[in-house]
Design a protein around this motif. Structure first.
Motif, PDB file in Angstrom:
ATOM      1  N   ALA A 108       0.824  -1.213   0.000  1.00 57.81           N
ATOM      2  CA  ALA A 108       0.000   0.000   0.000  1.00 57.81           C
ATOM      3  C   ALA A 108       0.860   1.267   0.000  1.00 57.81           C
ATOM      4  CB  ALA A 108      -0.951  -0.016   1.190  1.00 57.81           C
ATOM      5  N   LYS A 139      -6.238   4.443   3.256  1.00 56.87           N
ATOM      6  CA  LYS A 139      -5.092   3.526   3.266  1.00 56.87           C
ATOM      7  C   LYS A 139      -5.558   2.104   3.563  1.00 56.87           C
ATOM      8  CE  LYS A 139      -0.994   4.876   2.208  1.00 56.87           C
ATOM      9  NZ  LYS A 139      -0.913   4.823   0.764  1.00 56.87           N
ATOM     10  N   ASP A 180      -6.561   0.658   0.430  1.00 59.18           N
ATOM     11  CA  ASP A 180      -5.404   0.208  -0.357  1.00 59.18           C
ATOM     12  C   ASP A 180      -4.887  -1.136   0.160  1.00 59.18           C
ATOM     13  OD1 ASP A 180      -5.562   2.615  -1.702  1.00 59.18           O
ATOM     14  OD2 ASP A 180      -3.917   3.575  -0.593  1.00 59.18           O
ATOM     15  N   ARG A 191      -6.959  -4.009  -0.942  1.00 60.44           N
ATOM     16  CA  ARG A 191      -6.809  -4.315  -2.367  1.00 60.44           C
ATOM     17  C   ARG A 191      -5.443  -4.957  -2.691  1.00 60.44           C
ATOM     18  NH1 ARG A 191     -10.034   0.296  -2.575  1.00 60.44           N
ATOM     19  NH2 ARG A 191      -8.208   1.634  -2.409  1.00 60.44           N
ATOM     20  N   SER A 192      -4.572  -5.083  -1.679  1.00 57.60           N
ATOM     21  CA  SER A 192      -3.229  -5.621  -1.947  1.00 57.60           C
ATOM     22  C   SER A 192      -3.299  -7.127  -2.202  1.00 57.60           C
ATOM     23  CB  SER A 192      -2.308  -5.333  -0.760  1.00 57.60           C
ATOM     24  OG  SER A 192      -2.680  -6.164   0.329  1.00 57.60           O
TER      25      SER A 192
END
Ligand SMILES: Cc1cc2nc3c(=O)[nH]c(=O)nc-3n(C[C@H](O)[C@H](O)[C@H](O)COP(=O)(O)OP(=O)(O)OC[C@H]3O[C@@H](n4cnc5c(N)ncnc54)[C@H](O)[C@@H]3O)c2cc1C
Ligand SMILES: *[C@@H]1O[C@H](CO)[C@@H](O)[C@H](O)[C@H]1NC(C)=O
Ligand SMILES: *[C@@H]1O[C@H](CO)[C@@H](O)[C@H](O)[C@H]1NC(C)=O
Ligand SMILES: *[C@@H]1O[C@H](CO)[C@@H](O)[C@H](O)[C@H]1NC(C)=O
Length: 551
Positions: free
Chosen positions: A188, A434, A437, A440-441
């Motif tokens: 991220a 964050k 993010d 979504r990693s």
């Protein structure tokens, strides 16, 4: 089935843990269970004299008292008992159980709900909140020393951290959830990676822990092992009711001076502890306890004290003002694979006003009662829930505290005013984006379920993030709607308003406040390192000062 899996997983994980090298060396006097100087308050005389009276055997109080006892006769008064022997407090796995235990007058976690509607907790046991906390240990951010209003001796700061760390801080071993979170933080963009470090470094790191490799807690109470036994007494179940003040006749200008304290034992009997010449009373009762005690002792805003019928000793308008709590927001998911139990071990330190942390808890889960078709199981299922959270720096939003009663055992009423300052809200939006993010990693893929359709999705427990995370208003609404606490509340006796930079209550002699109530911002990602350091630091300063003056 679930239970057996979790258990097997934990056994494997425990084997891994044995390789973790501890930072802390074995304590000098063996098992602190046998602290021979801690005694039930009922056994204390009705009056006695000491050089230093430390009110509150908490995160700052224990290191302070241990340090002062090398040179002076010290009394510590703690309203709770000792943590040793209480399995929920002493083991990492007991964290949630201890926090959610029914709050009786003497349970170690005293719960309270602020006027903001957020459930919170404070320690009521030797070791204070460090005996009920999540154990993550990380030093203050460099800016803290500049913004805290204190002219720090930075070499003594470092020595004080070192002293604390050799006693109670360990290097944790990451298992599946914490490792995945670390990788996801880097994906991220929270970089660089620092590996294990106790320093505050922008990027991703593994922090220290006050839980050792076998999951056993080492709270600030363990630091009393460094005390000089013949010079220290610790009274447990000793509830301090007020500071005794008298005008110092030697001064031309009549100034009030702390001369002792009044405490009550479990049998309801009153005791006096008095300070010897040149001695002091030091409040270490925490961000709620210290302002409360000053108010009950007549040190606070005059009209307010008068409204309670408390005789005003000194008009101090900012006692109980400038109280803060860092909002915590985040998401929880139910993983498709069993997870180990973990409290915070990894931190993501951003430059956009937020810190990211994670935990995975085994929680008892009962079928919601509104489901009329399913009979609730007689014993609850155990499920692991994995959490990713963000805490904002600061905060800037200011709260306050006021008395609910003149009985010290009753928690004051507190309002933190979360997000009343728009910068705090923006920090939260940054932090929760964050989290988006992170989710979504690639590292988080293993924690999704495969749907009938073939797609893969997270199973959220509680609210998920808004779908459109670029929408500021929707993210801000998520922040307000899901606000919770990470229990880093501070302030109430802040430096520059209630105490001076040597932690003396201004206007009063022989009285200091040394704990988290003196902070205007929460130091670092998590405050306990700095609170323990502060106890040691002030103890060393006082000792040096008195030696220089040859007392
Ligand atoms: C659930 C929880 C989780 C947390 N997790 C973390 C974490 O992972 N990492 C981290 O760094 N920080 C964490 N924190 C925050 C951290 O533990 C606190 O900020 C810190 O311990 C506060 O220290 P203190 O010395 O100011 O107060 P405390 O440690 O609370 O000490 C105050 C002491 O004074 C006693 N006292 C109060 N009033 C009286 C009275 N009238 N008479 C006698 N005794 C009195 C209390 O019983 C208590 O022992 C957590 C806190 C909580 C509650
Ligand atoms: C403290 O001592 C009193 C009097 O002996 C006793 O009633 C009480 O149970 C003791 N408390 C604890 C927690 O040991
Ligand atoms: C204190 O420690 C930090 C981090 O290890 C270091 O950067 C700093 O130079 C030290 N300061 C002093 C005065 O020793
Ligand atoms: C939020 O993040 C943006 C982008 O990184 C940054 O410019 C801004 O300063 C951050 N806001 C706050 C309040 O820190």
């Amino acid at each position: 089935m679930q239970r057996a899996l979790v258990f097997r997983f934990q056994c494997t994980a425990i084997l891994f843990l044995f390789s973790a090298p501890p930072l802390a060396r074995p304590l000098p006097q063996g098992d602190p269970l046998y602290l021979n100087f801690a005694l039930n308050a009922t056994y204390f005389p009705t009056e006695d004299y000491y050089d230093y009276i430390v009110v509150g055997g908490g995160t700052a109080g224990c290191p302070l008292a241990a340090t002062l006892s090398q040179t002076f006769r010290v009394l510590v008064l703690e309203r709770g008992g000792v943590p040793y022997g209480n399995q929920n407090l002493m083991n990492q796995e007991g964290f949630l159980t201890a926090l959610t235990e029914v709050d009786t007058y003497d349970s170690p976690a005293q719960t309270f709900t602020s006027e903001d509607g957020v459930l919170n907790a404070r320690g009521r046991v030797l070791g204070g909140s460090s005996a009920i906390n999540a154990g993550f240990y990380s030093r203050a951010d460099p800016e803290f020393y500049e913004s805290s209003g204190v002219d720090w001796d930075l070499s003594l700061v470092n020595q004080s951290y070192d002293w604390v760390e050799k006693g109670v801080v360990f290097r944790p071993e990451l298992r599946n959830w914490q490792s995945a979170v670390r990788d996801a933080l880097l994906e991220a963009g929270i970089d660089p990676y620092h590996g294990f470090s106790l320093e505050h470094l922008v990027g991703t790191k593994i922090g220290g822990s006050t839980f050792d490799s076998s999951g056993k807690r080492h709270s600030a109470a363990d630091l009393l092992n460094y005390a000089k036994p013949e010079n220290i007494k610790v009274a447990t179940y000793a509830s301090v009711e007020r500071v005794l003040l008298a005008s110092s006749s030697s001064n031309v200008m009549s100034r009030q001076s702390a001369i002792g304290i009044v405490f009550r034992d479990e049998m309801g009997r009153y005791h006096h502890a008095m300070v010897k010449e040149k001695g002091e009373v030091i409040l270490c009762a925490g961000a709620i306890g210290s302002p409360q005690l000053l108010l009950l002792s007549g040190i606070g805003p005059r009209p307010y004290l008068s409204s309670w019928g408390i005789p005003v000793v000194y008009h101090h308008p900012n006692v109980g003002q400038f109280v803060y709590d860092n909002p915590r927001n985040g998401i929880s998911i139910l993983p498709p694979i069993p997870l180990e139990y973990s409290l915070i071990q990894v931190a993501g330190i951003t430059e956009m006003g937020a810190y990211l942390e994670a935990a995975s808890n085994v929680i008892p889960f009962t079928t919601p009662s509104r489901s009329v078709f399913v009979r609730p199981p007689s014993s609850p299922l155990l499920l692991t829930v994995a959490t990713i959270m963000e805490k904002i720096v600061g905060p800037i939003s200011i709260g306050s505290l006021r008395l609910a009663s003149t009985d010290v055992r009753v928690n004051p009423i507190i309002r933190f005013n979360y997000f009343s300052n728009p910068i705090d809200l923006e920090r939260c939006v940054n932090g929760t984006r964050k989290i988006g993010d992170i989710l979504r990693s690639r590292s988080m893929d293993d924690f999704k379920f495969t749907e009938w359709s073939g797609g893969r999705n997270f199973r959220f427990v509680g609210p998920s993030l808004p779908a459109d995370q670029s929408n500021y208003e929707m993210m801000a609404d998520f922040c307000r709607r899901t606000v919770s606490t990470i229990w880093h509340y501070h302030g109430g006796c802040v430096v520059g308003r209630v105490v001076d930079q040597n932690y003396h209550v201004t206007g009063i002699d022989a009285l200091r406040v040394v704990d988290g109530s003196t902070f205007t911002v929460s130091p670092g990602t998590n405050p306990q390192a700095t609170v323990m350091m502060l106890g040691r630091y002030v103890g060393m300063r006082i000792t040096k000062e008195r030696k220089r003056l040859k007392w």
